[in-house]
Design a protein around this motif. Structure first.
Motif, PDB file in Angstrom:
ATOM      1  N   ILE A   1      18.864  -0.125  40.480  1.00 32.34           N
ATOM      2  CA  ILE A   1      17.603   0.641  40.433  1.00 32.34           C
ATOM      3  C   ILE A   1      17.711   1.580  41.774  1.00 32.34           C
ATOM      4  CG2 ILE A   1      15.369   0.620  40.611  1.00 32.34           C
ATOM      5  CD1 ILE A   1      15.116  -2.066  39.319  1.00 32.34           C
TER       6      ILE A   1
ATOM      7  N   VAL B   1      10.557   4.386  41.335  1.00 32.38           N
ATOM      8  CA  VAL B   1      11.756   4.266  41.003  1.00 32.38           C
ATOM      9  C   VAL B   1      12.368   5.706  40.790  1.00 32.38           C
ATOM     10  CG1 VAL B   1      13.355   3.594  38.858  1.00 32.38           C
ATOM     11  CG2 VAL B   1      11.729   2.094  39.959  1.00 32.38           C
TER      12      VAL B   1
ATOM     13  N   ASP C   1       8.004  -3.209  34.838  1.00 34.78           N
ATOM     14  CA  ASP C   1       8.155  -2.750  36.344  1.00 34.78           C
ATOM     15  C   ASP C   1       7.450  -3.525  37.432  1.00 34.78           C
ATOM     16  OD1 ASP C   1       5.943  -1.523  35.205  1.00 34.78           O
ATOM     17  OD2 ASP C   1       6.242   0.155  36.007  1.00 34.78           O
ATOM     18  N   SER C   2       6.259  -3.281  37.238  1.00 30.15           N
ATOM     19  CA  SER C   2       5.262  -3.719  38.443  1.00 30.15           C
ATOM     20  C   SER C   2       5.102  -5.272  38.341  1.00 30.15           C
ATOM     21  CB  SER C   2       4.287  -2.870  38.559  1.00 30.15           C
ATOM     22  OG  SER C   2       3.199  -2.900  37.438  1.00 30.15           O
ATOM     23  N   GLY C   3       4.896  -5.619  37.358  1.00 37.81           N
ATOM     24  CA  GLY C   3       4.810  -7.080  36.962  1.00 37.81           C
ATOM     25  C   GLY C   3       3.652  -7.685  37.663  1.00 37.81           C
TER      26      GLY C   3
ATOM     27  N   GLN D   1      -5.317  -2.681  45.747  1.00 36.75           N
ATOM     28  CA  GLN D   1      -3.863  -3.076  46.182  1.00 36.75           C
ATOM     29  C   GLN D   1      -3.182  -1.821  46.063  1.00 36.75           C
ATOM     30  OE1 GLN D   1      -1.889  -5.725  43.583  1.00 36.75           O
ATOM     31  NE2 GLN D   1       0.000  -5.059  44.212  1.00 36.75           N
ATOM     32  N   THR D   2      -2.645  -1.480  47.287  1.00 36.32           N
ATOM     33  CA  THR D   2      -1.900  -0.155  47.494  1.00 36.32           C
ATOM     34  C   THR D   2      -0.237  -0.339  47.823  1.00 36.32           C
ATOM     35  OG1 THR D   2      -3.951   0.140  48.547  1.00 36.32           O
ATOM     36  CG2 THR D   2      -2.127   1.952  48.466  1.00 36.32           C
ATOM     37  N   ARG D   3       0.403   0.508  47.068  1.00 31.27           N
ATOM     38  CA  ARG D   3       2.013   0.455  47.300  1.00 31.27           C
ATOM     39  C   ARG D   3       2.140   1.148  48.852  1.00 31.27           C
ATOM     40  NH1 ARG D   3       5.356   2.370  42.685  1.00 31.27           N
ATOM     41  NH2 ARG D   3       4.923   0.483  42.027  1.00 31.27           N
ATOM     42  N   VAL D   4       3.139   0.466  49.536  1.00 36.09           N
ATOM     43  CA  VAL D   4       3.417   1.236  50.812  1.00 36.09           C
ATOM     44  C   VAL D   4       4.986   1.632  50.567  1.00 36.09           C
ATOM     45  CG1 VAL D   4       3.979   0.594  53.259  1.00 36.09           C
ATOM     46  CG2 VAL D   4       2.018  -0.616  52.138  1.00 36.09           C
ATOM     47  N   ARG D   5       5.675   0.868  50.076  1.00 38.24           N
ATOM     48  CA  ARG D   5       7.194   1.410  49.793  1.00 38.24           C
ATOM     49  C   ARG D   5       7.684   0.345  48.662  1.00 38.24           C
ATOM     50  NH1 ARG D   5      11.942  -0.117  53.274  1.00 38.24           N
ATOM     51  NH2 ARG D   5      11.238  -2.185  54.128  1.00 38.24           N
ATOM     52  N   LEU D   6       8.814   0.716  47.845  1.00 35.88           N
ATOM     53  CA  LEU D   6       9.600   0.189  47.153  1.00 35.88           C
ATOM     54  C   LEU D   6      10.916   0.284  48.017  1.00 35.88           C
ATOM     55  CD1 LEU D   6       9.121   1.722  43.763  1.00 35.88           C
ATOM     56  CD2 LEU D   6       8.362  -0.591  44.648  1.00 35.88           C
ATOM     57  N   HIS D   7      11.554  -1.184  48.067  1.00 33.07           N
ATOM     58  CA  HIS D   7      12.870  -1.243  48.596  1.00 33.07           C
ATOM     59  C   HIS D   7      13.662  -2.376  47.709  1.00 33.07           C
ATOM     60  CE1 HIS D   7      11.449  -4.859  51.149  1.00 33.07           C
ATOM     61  NE2 HIS D   7      10.255  -4.288  50.777  1.00 33.07           N
ATOM     62  N   ARG D   8      15.027  -2.133  47.859  1.00 34.79           N
ATOM     63  CA  ARG D   8      15.960  -3.139  46.913  1.00 34.79           C
ATOM     64  C   ARG D   8      16.023  -4.465  47.844  1.00 34.79           C
ATOM     65  NH1 ARG D   8      18.990   1.137  44.969  1.00 34.79           N
ATOM     66  NH2 ARG D   8      20.344   0.993  47.067  1.00 34.79           N
ATOM     67  N   PRO D   9      16.299  -5.536  47.167  1.00 37.63           N
ATOM     68  CA  PRO D   9      16.540  -7.043  47.996  1.00 37.63           C
ATOM     69  C   PRO D   9      18.107  -6.628  48.518  1.00 37.63           C
ATOM     70  CG  PRO D   9      16.309  -7.229  45.465  1.00 37.63           C
ATOM     71  CD  PRO D   9      15.856  -5.974  45.708  1.00 37.63           C
TER      72      PRO D   9
END
Ligand SMILES: Cc1cc2nc3c(=O)[nH]c(=O)nc-3n(C[C@H](O)[C@H](O)[C@H](O)COP(=O)(O)OP(=O)(O)OC[C@H]3O[C@@H](n4cnc5c(N)ncnc54)[C@H](O)[C@@H]3O)c2cc1C
Ligand SMILES: Nc1ncnc2c1ncn2[C@@H]1O[C@H](COP(=O)(O)O)[C@@H](O)[C@H]1O
Lengths: 326, 254
Positions: B17, B26, B126-128, B216-224
């Motif tokens: 992803i 994404v 996606d967001s689950g 609830q607000t998204r700050v950022r997405l990142h990969r594990p």
């Protein structure tokens, strides 16, 4: 002031994930300098209470009511709402299991408060805005998320996100009973019956999983994979391409919308290794990919690989297994 | 019987992803889009129920204008009515999504009987968030159970099965009710030629959503973090068999 941890159990048998949630809750409570209290609802709660104190619950609320028999999302949710209204905790959390997420969603919906599901970490430094890292895409992606509310903070803890850790405390944990006022309507969603299917080793617990993907080609072509699984006392798993084609039942599917496996070895045959499959397989201790494509993601991520046609490789492996066994 | 299914358009990533440069979404530039598998099964279940009991299936989605694609797909496998709540921002938080969907359900039910069943997916792919269905159910004061893998309709009731360790639990609810469906409840059909043609003609009703921002607000997405492992190639073709069996013995599974 307290952090409240709902402990998921089934008629007295505590979900392992509850101990992770308790561990998470205790650490959060320590950070905040408050107590960490457990909550048990429904039939068998007494049996579930024994191990809770040693994982950090200062006291345990035993929620009792004649309508609280078997599990029911509305009954558990409403009980928790009333306990929260009564005790005004800073945060309520549960484990991110089917039940944990469901009951917590009911709590959040009733209170019209935000709910952050499947958290891995939480930074509670700012009282009105917490920062959490949470799981998305079944674990393929992480989201940093801000939880801004002056209400109680509501979250669940991703299963396997942290390890459960016992405390040194030898105190038995004080039990306090709490009786909510429940309306008859909560019984609409209480479990009315259970059907037990006895099975041997399951996909999620088997030490060996022989997986097949689209590369297997047909339902019939799974026969050698089944034979190999049997020789190794394992079970067969598959990808979604396989279940979508009707070659195997969905109960065999590994992945985000299937089963998470954690075998000693996963033999992945003709599976490309899409991320949604990978999240279900990545807990395997060892992975052997068998694929005609050396560039396949499964090959790149596996510890071991054989490059070749599975229809030739598997029979050869079977023959060798039988030769060494005899 | 009237059924409603809520579906969400999500990207269909392959091996990995990727995330956009601003870390907010994404990166779907080279990806196809799909409906989450749980929701595909919810749709199939709804279509099967009206095939057996008569009635109509409405499909509702909140998403970008392109989510029309998922509604047309639903038409091609047998759904009847389609409603799109268009949004421009990326992913709404679950509280906000739920409030918009609740309002849309109320509008759709105005002047008629409520939907006998509203079906959701167990969680969005996606967001689950594990909550939108529960929030809508509470706002509409209807019983709701998630994780459903079997449905039987009765007279004013629905019996639903949910998997648990080594078996399943049974819930018996009055309708109107709301259920969260899990993949595996059925095997979704593929669109037929006739279905594809029908989907081109399907009318999609577009209604501006009304909603309130959630907390609830998204700050950022990142990969594990990924473990990078060197792959040991045991060989090519059937000649690799002895090396494979050596490995099985080494690991103690043989
Ligand atoms: C929201 C969402 C959830 C999903 N959940 C899941 C899930 O839970 N589980 C899951 O599995 N998928 C899931 N998917 C689907 C996933 O994205 C992939 O489509 C799927 O895993 C692909 O299956 P596959 O690897 O068998 O098929 P393919 O991707 O088609 O790969 C087939 C592989 O077989 C190899 N091959 C072909 N012939 C041979 C041969 N003769 N010998 C050896 N190798 C051969 C090819 O080189 C290729 O690598 C999900 C998708 C979405 C969008
Ligand atoms: N944007 C959306 N449009 C329509 N339905 C949605 C949307 N988001 C979530 N849902 C539904 O709510 C379910 C639960 O979502 P979530 O709470 O995000 O896990 C999904 O499986 C969908 O059925």
């Amino acid at each position: 002031m307290s952090v409240l941890v709902l402990c998921d159990h089934d008629r007295g048998i505590l979900a392992e994930a509850s101990l992770e949630a308790l561990t998470f809750g205790r650490r959060l409570a320590n950070d905040l300098g408050v107590t960490c209290n457990g909550v048990l609802i429904g039939e068998g709660a007494d049996d579930a209470s024994t191990s809770i104190a040693s994982y950090g619950a200062d006291s345990i609320y035993m929620v009792e009511h004649s309508l609280l028999t078997d599990y029911g999302p509305a009954a558990w949710g409403e009980s928790l709402v009333q306990l929260v209204n009564e005790t005004s905790p800073i945060a309520v959390l549960a484990c991110g299991t089917d039940r944990g997420n469901e009951v917590i969603a009911h709590l959040a919906a009733t209170l019209d408060a935000p709910f952050v599901a499947n958290c891995l970490t939480v930074d509670a430094g700012n009282p009105s805005s917490w920062l959490m890292t949470r799981v998305q895409w079944g674990g393929s992606l992480l989201e940093d998320s801000e939880l801004s509310t002056d209400q109680v903070k509501i979250l669940t803890v991703a299963h396997h996100g942290i390890e459960a850790e016992q405390t040194n405390s030898s105190s038995p944990g004080q039990k306090e009973s709490f009786t909510p006022e429940l309306e008859e309507s909560v019984t609409q969603t209480i479990v009315t019956d259970r059907v037990v299917l006895t099975q041997g080793i399951t996909l999620s617990t088997s030490p060996v999983v022989v997986g097949g993907g689209r590369g297997v080609g047909s339902a019939e072509a799974f026969a050698p994979l089944e034979e190999l699984a049997e020789e190794l006392n394992g079970v067969v798993g598959c990808s979604r391409a396989v279940t979508n084609n009707g070659w195997r039942p969905h109960s065999d599917q590994v992945g985000q919308t299937g089963t998470r496996i954690a075998p000693q070895i996963y033999i992945a045959n003709g599976i490309s290794g899409a991320i949604q499959h990978w999240v279900g397989a990545m807990a395997a201790k060892n992975i052997l990919a068998i694929n005609i494509d050396p560039e396949a993601n499964m090959v790149a991520k596996a510890g071991y690989a054989v490059i070749g046609d599975l229809h030739q490789v598997i029979p050869a492996v079977l023959e060798e297994v039988k030769r060494r066994k005899s | 019987m009237r059924l409603l299914v809520c579906v969400k358009r999500v990207p269909a990533p392959g091996a990995r992803i990727n995330i956009t440069a601003d870390e907010q979404d994404v990166d779907a530039a080279h990806l196809g889009f799909t409906t989450s598998p749980h929701e595909e099964c919810a749709l199939e279940e709804a279509v099967q129920i009206v095939e057996n009991h008569g009635g109509e299936v409405t499909v509702l989605t909140l998403g970008p204008a392109e989510a029309e694609e998922q509604l047309r797909y639903a038409a091609s496998v047998g759904a009847h009515h389609f409603v799109l709540l268009p949004v421009v921002e990326a992913d709404w938080d679950p509280q906000r999504t739920a409030s918009a969907l609740t309002k849309a359900v109320q509008d759709l039910e105005e002047g008629s009987e409520p939907f006998d069943l509203v079906l959701f997916g167990n969680e969005s792919a996606d967001s689950g968030g594990f909550q939108v269905g529960v929030r809508v159910a509470q706002a509409l004061s209807r019983p709701m159970v998630n994780g459903i893998k079997g449905i039987e309709m009765g007279e004013g009731t629905v019996t639903a099965r949910r998997e648990m360790d080594g078996g399943f639990e049974v819930y018996k609810m009055p309708t109107p009710a709301i259920l969260g469906i899990k993949e595996g409840i059925n095997l979704p059909r593929y669109p037929t030629m006739k279905g594809r043609l029908a989907s081109k003609k399907a009318e999609v009703e577009v209604t501006e959503p009304t909603s309130e921002q959630g907390g609830q607000t998204r700050v950022r997405l990142h990969r594990p973090e990924e473990k990078v492992s060197e792959t040991v190639i045991l060989g090519k073709g059937p000649e690799a068999a002895p090396a494979v069996v050596d490995l099985l013995q080494e690991l103690g599974v043989l």
